[in-house]
Write a protein that holds these residues in place. Structure first.
Motif, PDB file in Angstrom:
ATOM      1  N   ALA A  29      23.142  -6.033  31.527  1.00 28.43           N
ATOM      2  CA  ALA A  29      22.079  -6.780  32.208  1.00 28.43           C
ATOM      3  C   ALA A  29      21.582  -8.003  31.440  1.00 28.43           C
ATOM      4  O   ALA A  29      21.360  -9.050  32.048  1.00 28.43           O
ATOM      5  CB  ALA A  29      20.913  -5.852  32.562  1.00 28.43           C
ATOM      6  N   PRO A  30      21.401  -7.943  30.120  1.00 27.67           N
ATOM      7  CA  PRO A  30      20.879  -9.130  29.423  1.00 27.67           C
ATOM      8  C   PRO A  30      21.755 -10.374  29.561  1.00 27.67           C
ATOM      9  O   PRO A  30      21.247 -11.491  29.499  1.00 27.67           O
ATOM     10  CB  PRO A  30      20.781  -8.679  27.962  1.00 27.67           C
ATOM     11  N   VAL A  31      23.063 -10.195  29.762  1.00 28.56           N
ATOM     12  CA  VAL A  31      23.939 -11.361  29.937  1.00 28.56           C
ATOM     13  C   VAL A  31      24.399 -11.531  31.377  1.00 28.56           C
ATOM     14  O   VAL A  31      25.070 -12.505  31.697  1.00 28.56           O
ATOM     15  CB  VAL A  31      25.176 -11.319  28.998  1.00 28.56           C
ATOM     16  N   ALA A  32      24.024 -10.601  32.254  1.00 25.08           N
ATOM     17  CA  ALA A  32      24.482 -10.666  33.640  1.00 25.08           C
ATOM     18  C   ALA A  32      23.421 -11.155  34.612  1.00 25.08           C
ATOM     19  O   ALA A  32      23.758 -11.665  35.675  1.00 25.08           O
ATOM     20  CB  ALA A  32      24.981  -9.287  34.089  1.00 25.08           C
ATOM     21  N   PHE A  33      22.148 -10.994  34.280  1.00 27.16           N
ATOM     22  CA  PHE A  33      21.077 -11.318  35.214  1.00 27.16           C
ATOM     23  C   PHE A  33      20.049 -12.229  34.561  1.00 27.16           C
ATOM     24  O   PHE A  33      19.855 -12.187  33.348  1.00 27.16           O
ATOM     25  CB  PHE A  33      20.399 -10.037  35.722  1.00 27.16           C
ATOM     26  N   LEU A  34      19.381 -13.021  35.364  1.00 31.13           N
ATOM     27  CA  LEU A  34      18.395 -13.971  34.860  1.00 31.13           C
ATOM     28  C   LEU A  34      16.977 -13.427  34.915  1.00 31.13           C
ATOM     29  O   LEU A  34      16.027 -14.164  34.696  1.00 31.13           O
ATOM     30  CB  LEU A  34      18.485 -15.288  35.643  1.00 31.13           C
TER      31      LEU A  34
END
Length: 185
Positions: A29-34
């Protein structure tokens, strides 16, 4: 495949909320979503109703969320498609110089991965984008974080290729998001 791929319905905001919160707890999630899990927990039910209605078939038409529904009614994955026009706003990256679709919010639950769901979700989203009337969508794009090779590999399998455009990751200008695209067939 036992899953049904379909657009979300306006009254399914609670399921949409639950799936988004689950996605935001994924290790990627930290690199996949804003946005963050904590940020989304603070959102009101009205926010989720409006978000889901706007992305449903009943919505205005510039956004469509697709889900993978299991035989028991549970949701195994999702992708949303945003339509970007040269005269309209852009969610992320450079302004649209062409009529394009932007794939966002990609998520498949870990227990459902490896079953072809991401390909089927993307197929549905891209078919919807290509089916829109004049002016025709010229390409479908997405962004992937430079430290998310699993997602980049999945997008390449679907037919997306890097365009060479990169943008800084919001909140971390030392990290880059890489643009991938598929031209209109």
């Amino acid at each position: 495949m036992d899953y049904v791929i379909r657009p979300v319905r306006a009254d399914e905001w609670q399921q949409a909320k639950e799936l988004r919160l689950t996605a935001l707890q994924d290790p990627a999630a930290p690199v996949a979503f804003l946005e963050t899990y904590e940020n989304c927990l603070e959102r009101t039910d009205e926010f989720w109703r409006e978000r889901t209605t706007g992305a449903s078939e009943e919505g205005a038409g510039g956004v469509r969320q697709f889900i993978a529904e299991a035989p028991d009614g549970s949701w195994a994955g999702t992708v949303s498609v945003l339509i970007e026009r040269p005269d309209g706003g852009v969610v992320f990256g450079e302004g649209a110089s062409v009529h394009q679709a932007h794939m966002v919010g990609v998520f498949v639950r870990p227990e459902a991965r490896g079953r072809g769901l991401i390909e089927e979700l993307f197929r549905a989203g891209m078919e919807w984008a290509w089916s829109l009337g004049e002016p025709l969508i010229e390409r479908v794009r997405l962004y992937v974080h430079e430290d998310n090779p699993r997602a980049a590999a999945a997008y390449r399998r679907i037919g997306f290729t890097p365009t060479g455009e990169t943008v800084p990751m919001p909140g971390d200008p030392t990290s880059r998001e890489l643009e991938f695209a598929v031209p209109r067939p």
